[in-house]
Design a protein around this motif. Sequence first.
Motif, PDB file in Angstrom:
ATOM      1  N   GLY A   5       0.820  -1.250  -0.024  1.00  0.00           N
ATOM      2  CA  GLY A   5       0.041  -0.117  -0.026  1.00  0.00           C
ATOM      3  C   GLY A   5       0.704   1.187  -0.016  1.00  0.00           C
ATOM      4  N   LYS A   6       2.300   1.394   0.039  1.00  0.00           N
ATOM      5  CA  LYS A   6       3.039   2.566  -0.192  1.00  0.00           C
ATOM      6  C   LYS A   6       3.796   2.479  -1.342  1.00  0.00           C
ATOM      7  N   ASP A   7       4.001   3.718  -2.103  1.00  0.00           N
ATOM      8  CA  ASP A   7       4.953   3.833  -3.281  1.00  0.00           C
ATOM      9  C   ASP A   7       6.315   3.315  -2.518  1.00  0.00           C
ATOM     10  N   SER A   8       6.815   2.430  -2.984  1.00  0.00           N
ATOM     11  CA  SER A   8       8.096   1.968  -2.334  1.00  0.00           C
ATOM     12  C   SER A   8       9.248   1.984  -3.614  1.00  0.00           C
ATOM     13  N   ILE A   9       8.914   1.484  -4.517  1.00  0.00           N
ATOM     14  CA  ILE A   9       9.979   1.458  -5.666  1.00  0.00           C
ATOM     15  C   ILE A   9       9.675   2.526  -6.868  1.00  0.00           C
ATOM     16  N   HIS A  10      10.632   3.289  -7.025  1.00  0.00           N
ATOM     17  CA  HIS A  10      10.209   4.409  -8.049  1.00  0.00           C
ATOM     18  C   HIS A  10      11.271   3.973  -9.102  1.00  0.00           C
ATOM     19  N   CYS A  11      10.667   4.052 -10.308  1.00  0.00           N
ATOM     20  CA  CYS A  11      11.436   3.550 -11.645  1.00  0.00           C
ATOM     21  C   CYS A  11      11.202   4.579 -12.567  1.00  0.00           C
ATOM     22  N   GLY A  12      12.357   4.582 -13.537  1.00  0.00           N
ATOM     23  CA  GLY A  12      12.194   5.655 -14.494  1.00  0.00           C
ATOM     24  C   GLY A  12      13.542   5.932 -14.950  1.00  0.00           C
ATOM     25  N   PHE A  13      13.558   7.379 -15.842  1.00  0.00           N
ATOM     26  CA  PHE A  13      14.694   7.722 -16.082  1.00  0.00           C
ATOM     27  C   PHE A  13      15.011   9.347 -15.413  1.00  0.00           C
ATOM     28  N   GLY A  14      16.121   9.712 -15.298  1.00  0.00           N
ATOM     29  CA  GLY A  14      16.535  10.711 -14.505  1.00  0.00           C
ATOM     30  C   GLY A  14      15.822  10.989 -13.075  1.00  0.00           C
ATOM     31  N   LEU A  15      16.113  10.005 -12.356  1.00  0.00           N
ATOM     32  CA  LEU A  15      15.566   9.664 -11.003  1.00  0.00           C
ATOM     33  C   LEU A  15      16.335  10.509  -9.947  1.00  0.00           C
ATOM     34  N   PRO A  17      17.180  13.588  -9.274  1.00  0.00           N
ATOM     35  CA  PRO A  17      16.356  14.809  -8.529  1.00  0.00           C
ATOM     36  C   PRO A  17      15.198  14.296  -7.641  1.00  0.00           C
ATOM     37  N   HIS A  18      14.589  13.205  -8.330  1.00  0.00           N
ATOM     38  CA  HIS A  18      13.283  12.689  -7.581  1.00  0.00           C
ATOM     39  C   HIS A  18      13.960  12.329  -6.362  1.00  0.00           C
ATOM     40  N   ILE A  19      14.771  11.314  -6.310  1.00  0.00           N
ATOM     41  CA  ILE A  19      15.334  10.640  -4.942  1.00  0.00           C
ATOM     42  C   ILE A  19      15.862  11.529  -3.922  1.00  0.00           C
ATOM     43  N   VAL A  20      16.461  12.590  -4.597  1.00  0.00           N
ATOM     44  CA  VAL A  20      17.068  13.596  -3.649  1.00  0.00           C
ATOM     45  C   VAL A  20      15.882  14.347  -2.829  1.00  0.00           C
ATOM     46  N   LYS A  21      14.955  15.006  -3.859  1.00  0.00           N
ATOM     47  CA  LYS A  21      14.037  15.785  -3.331  1.00  0.00           C
ATOM     48  C   LYS A  21      13.057  14.769  -2.341  1.00  0.00           C
ATOM     49  N   THR A  22      13.010  13.541  -2.398  1.00  0.00           N
ATOM     50  CA  THR A  22      12.148  12.795  -1.665  1.00  0.00           C
ATOM     51  C   THR A  22      12.839  12.572  -0.335  1.00  0.00           C
ATOM     52  N   VAL A  23      14.219  12.220  -0.351  1.00  0.00           N
ATOM     53  CA  VAL A  23      14.897  11.948   0.888  1.00  0.00           C
ATOM     54  C   VAL A  23      15.036  13.070   1.639  1.00  0.00           C
ATOM     55  N   ALA A  24      15.388  14.391   1.089  1.00  0.00           N
ATOM     56  CA  ALA A  24      15.471  15.629   1.826  1.00  0.00           C
ATOM     57  C   ALA A  24      14.114  16.257   2.189  1.00  0.00           C
ATOM     58  N   GLU A  25      12.975  15.967   1.751  1.00  0.00           N
ATOM     59  CA  GLU A  25      11.800  16.309   2.526  1.00  0.00           C
ATOM     60  C   GLU A  25      11.021  15.349   3.346  1.00  0.00           C
ATOM     61  N   THR A  26      11.497  14.107   3.121  1.00  0.00           N
ATOM     62  CA  THR A  26      10.764  13.327   4.108  1.00  0.00           C
ATOM     63  C   THR A  26      11.640  12.556   5.135  1.00  0.00           C
ATOM     64  N   LEU A  27      12.791  12.698   5.219  1.00  0.00           N
ATOM     65  CA  LEU A  27      13.794  11.934   6.078  1.00  0.00           C
ATOM     66  C   LEU A  27      14.708  13.143   6.648  1.00  0.00           C
ATOM     67  N   SER A  28      14.078  13.816   7.721  1.00  0.00           N
ATOM     68  CA  SER A  28      14.919  14.538   8.551  1.00  0.00           C
ATOM     69  C   SER A  28      16.139  13.944   9.067  1.00  0.00           C
ATOM     70  N   SER A  29      17.250  14.582   8.817  1.00  0.00           N
ATOM     71  CA  SER A  29      18.675  14.114   9.294  1.00  0.00           C
ATOM     72  C   SER A  29      19.599  15.131   9.061  1.00  0.00           C
ATOM     73  N   SER A  30      20.453  15.059   9.966  1.00  0.00           N
ATOM     74  CA  SER A  30      21.787  16.206  10.081  1.00  0.00           C
ATOM     75  C   SER A  30      22.723  15.594   8.955  1.00  0.00           C
ATOM     76  N   THR A  31      22.632  14.436   8.472  1.00  0.00           N
ATOM     77  CA  THR A  31      23.817  13.908   7.476  1.00  0.00           C
ATOM     78  C   THR A  31      23.015  12.910   6.524  1.00  0.00           C
ATOM     79  N   HIS A  32      22.775  13.097   5.253  1.00  0.00           N
ATOM     80  CA  HIS A  32      22.504  12.139   4.357  1.00  0.00           C
ATOM     81  C   HIS A  32      23.759  11.463   3.637  1.00  0.00           C
ATOM     82  N   VAL A  33      23.602   9.987   3.766  1.00  0.00           N
ATOM     83  CA  VAL A  33      24.855   9.346   3.414  1.00  0.00           C
ATOM     84  C   VAL A  33      24.371   8.408   2.113  1.00  0.00           C
ATOM     85  N   LEU A  34      25.260   8.493   0.848  1.00  0.00           N
ATOM     86  CA  LEU A  34      25.214   7.719  -0.089  1.00  0.00           C
ATOM     87  C   LEU A  34      26.268   6.544  -0.267  1.00  0.00           C
TER      88      LEU A  34
END
Length: 87
Positions: A5-15, A17-34
Amino acid sequence: MSILGKDSIHCGFGLVPHIVKTVAETLSSSTHVLITDTVVPSYHLKKFQDEFKIALQGKTARFIHTAIAPGETSKSREGKAELEDFL
């Protein structure tokens, strides 16, 4: 794609910006690690760095990256210890 019931997998091209926006807006953290293998940075790291720089403007959060060797040999207690030391 929806999983349980949750959008968990995102497929497509040019992802990136979408990944970063989603992480930055929904996962509050002092450090984001890749964490990637050593092959990925030459293809995608610059784009992630650029997008996080934009997404984190005016915030105290930061973006960091590390790369590990690809394959099963890097999956060890020593590899885990290296990641923990990095973090």
